[in-house]
Write an enzyme that holds these catalytic residues in place. Structure first.
Site, mmCIF file in Angstrom:
data_model
loop_
_atom_site.group_PDB
_atom_site.id
_atom_site.type_symbol
_atom_site.label_atom_id
_atom_site.label_comp_id
_atom_site.label_asym_id
_atom_site.label_seq_id
_atom_site.Cartn_x
_atom_site.Cartn_y
_atom_site.Cartn_z
ATOM 1 N N GLU A 26 0.829 -1.223 0.000
ATOM 2 C CA GLU A 26 0.000 0.000 0.000
ATOM 3 C C GLU A 26 0.857 1.265 0.000
ATOM 4 O OE1 GLU A 26 -1.269 1.938 3.343
ATOM 5 O OE2 GLU A 26 -0.814 0.354 4.785
ATOM 6 N N VAL A 107 -5.289 0.485 3.112
ATOM 7 C CA VAL A 107 -5.423 -0.967 2.983
ATOM 8 C C VAL A 107 -6.689 -1.289 2.177
ATOM 9 C CG1 VAL A 107 -5.885 -3.104 4.276
ATOM 10 C CG2 VAL A 107 -4.085 -1.527 5.046
ATOM 11 N N SER A 141 -12.669 1.630 10.844
ATOM 12 C CA SER A 141 -11.970 1.806 9.568
ATOM 13 C C SER A 141 -12.675 1.075 8.434
ATOM 14 C CB SER A 141 -10.543 1.286 9.686
ATOM 15 O OG SER A 141 -9.929 1.309 8.409
ATOM 16 N N LYS A 160 -2.648 -1.562 15.729
ATOM 17 C CA LYS A 160 -2.030 -0.682 16.732
ATOM 18 C C LYS A 160 -2.974 -0.515 17.892
ATOM 19 C CE LYS A 160 1.407 2.236 14.826
ATOM 20 N NZ LYS A 160 1.353 2.275 13.360
HETATM 21 N N1 PSU Z 1 -2.032 1.778 10.778
HETATM 22 C C1 PSU Z 1 -0.701 1.879 10.850
HETATM 23 N N2 PSU Z 1 -0.023 2.495 9.828
HETATM 24 C C2 PSU Z 1 -0.672 3.021 8.744
HETATM 25 C C3 PSU Z 1 -2.103 2.880 8.673
HETATM 26 C C4 PSU Z 1 -2.735 2.261 9.702
HETATM 27 O O1 PSU Z 1 -0.116 1.415 11.785
HETATM 28 O O2 PSU Z 1 -0.036 3.584 7.841
HETATM 29 C C5 PSU Z 1 -2.837 3.397 7.463
HETATM 30 C C6 PSU Z 1 -3.168 2.227 6.510
HETATM 31 O O3 PSU Z 1 -3.084 2.699 5.187
HETATM 32 C C7 PSU Z 1 -4.609 1.916 6.842
HETATM 33 C C8 PSU Z 1 -5.131 3.310 7.134
HETATM 34 O O4 PSU Z 1 -5.330 1.297 5.803
HETATM 35 O O5 PSU Z 1 -4.081 3.942 7.859
HETATM 36 C C9 PSU Z 1 -6.398 3.269 7.957
HETATM 37 O O6 PSU Z 1 -6.925 4.548 8.036
HETATM 38 P P1 PSU Z 1 -8.372 4.770 8.693
HETATM 39 O O7 PSU Z 1 -8.196 4.418 10.136
HETATM 40 O O8 PSU Z 1 -8.647 6.217 8.447
HETATM 41 O O9 PSU Z 1 -9.306 3.867 7.945
HETATM 42 MN MN MN Z 2 -11.829 6.307 10.659
#
Ligand code: PSU
Ligand code: MN
Length: 310
Positions: A26, A107, A141, A160
């Site tokens: 990604e 992702v 997410s 995380k």
């Molecule tokens: N978690 C990490 N590193 C990252 C991401 C998540 O430890 O770089 C990034 C990934 O691209 C994941 C995105 O798909 O954040 C998720 O974002 P959101 O929580 O806004 O869906």
């Molecule tokens: Mn979100």
């Protein structure tokens, strides 16, 4: 119906047409997950590592409205340095293409594009999940939704602990998404190998994982899976230390009213600063380990798809 018009690099196209192993990667991690210059160096090193294990890397991003599968050095540089790069998840894809934007794919969006290209194995650092305080924020997410509807297998280091790990696992279960931990019965929490939560499944070798993917494909299942690879002891950061930084980062996000897709990048940046770069080092270490594992799974899968038996 308009086609996706993917721009697949020569190397990736060559490998796909011969049934050779390919691993999707990604780009949000490059543009919004790590600072420059570590983001660019890591992106390059990760690709080199994938090749050295024997699989072709396919880093995915939207470049000026085109869905690119396999990027060249200047495109990686642009993603690592430009402030104009947007973060694209599923909801943002058509807009980014229509407006000819350059977007780093999360992702979720990377899974969509990888699937269009015929790639089944994908490696990253961490996936998005159910956020802490979800009852108030409703923040879940789009990565989890994507896993429900796209048959791509995501190798990651767990989630995380800015997220609620138990709720994320519950959500995966509800969505019918298997979460398998490689060589451990504990689900990993990104910076630490043990989240304190049991893993729904454990598998001990890459062939076992490849067999699961093969059967998944033969059954034409429409969802994906999570393959969690616990961080090495040498690179892990104790949970108590991370907890302190996470609490502080969450508090700051609330104060500053950071919302929506800005939350994850904000928390990642705060934590990297608070740990004095230690979290960045761990992040780089674990993404390499994940790519190595994904490349080996992709190799075993290619072997099985060619009719090999083990
Ligand atoms: N978690 C990490 N590193 C990252 C991401 C998540 O430890 O770089 C990034 C990934 O691209 C994941 C995105 O798909 O954040 C998720 O974002 P959101 O929580 O806004 O869906
Ligand atoms: Mn979100």
């Amino acid at each position: 119906m308009k086609q996706w018009n993917l721009k697949i690099s020569k190397d990736v196209q060559g490998a796909l047409s011969k049934g050779e192993p390919v691993v999707a990667l990604e780009s949000t991690i490059i543009s919004h997950g790590m600072p420059y210059p570590e983001n660019e160096t890591t992106a390059r090193e990760v690709e080199a590592m994938c090749i050295s294990v024997g699989a072709i890397p396919a880093t995915i991003a939207i470049i000026e409205g085109e869905c690119c599968v396999g990027l060249d050095a200047s495109q990686l540089h642009q993603l690592a340095t430009s402030k104009e790069v947007i973060k694209a998840s599923r909801r943002d894809i058509a807009i980014a293409i229509a407006q000819k934007r350059t977007a780093a794919t999360t992702v979720a969006a990377t899974m969509m594009i990888a699937h269009q290209a015929g790639i089944k194995v994908f490696a990253t650092g961490g996936i998005g999940g159910v956020h802490r305080g979800v009852a108030d924020s409703w923040d879940i997410s789009a990565d989890l939704e994507e896993l429900k509807r796209t048959p791509v297998h995501v190798v990651c280091a767990g989630v995380k602990s800015i997220l609620d790990i138990s709720k994320t696992l519950e959500y995966l279960e509800t969505g019918g998404i298997p979460a398998i931990t490689y060589q451990s019965d504990k689900f990993p929490a990104f910076f630490s190998a043990d989240s304190g939560v049991a893993s729904p499944y454990t598998m001990s070798n890459t062939m076992e994982l490849a067999k699961m993917i093969l059967v998944h494909d033969q059954l034409a299942l429409q969802h994906g899976s999570i393959i969690a690879n616990p961080i090495d002891d040498s690179a892990s950061i104790p949970r108590e230390i991370m907890e302190e930084h996470i609490e502080a980062a969450l508090e700051k996000a609330k104060e500053r009213k950071v919302e929506g897709k800005g939350i994850t990048p904000f928390l990642l940046k705060e934590i990297a600063e608070k740990t004095g770069g230690k979290s960045l080092k761990s992040n780089i270490h674990l993404i390499k380990a994940n790519v190595r594992l994904a490349a080996r799974i992709a190799q075993d899968l290619a072997f099985l798809e060619m009719g090999g038996r083990k």
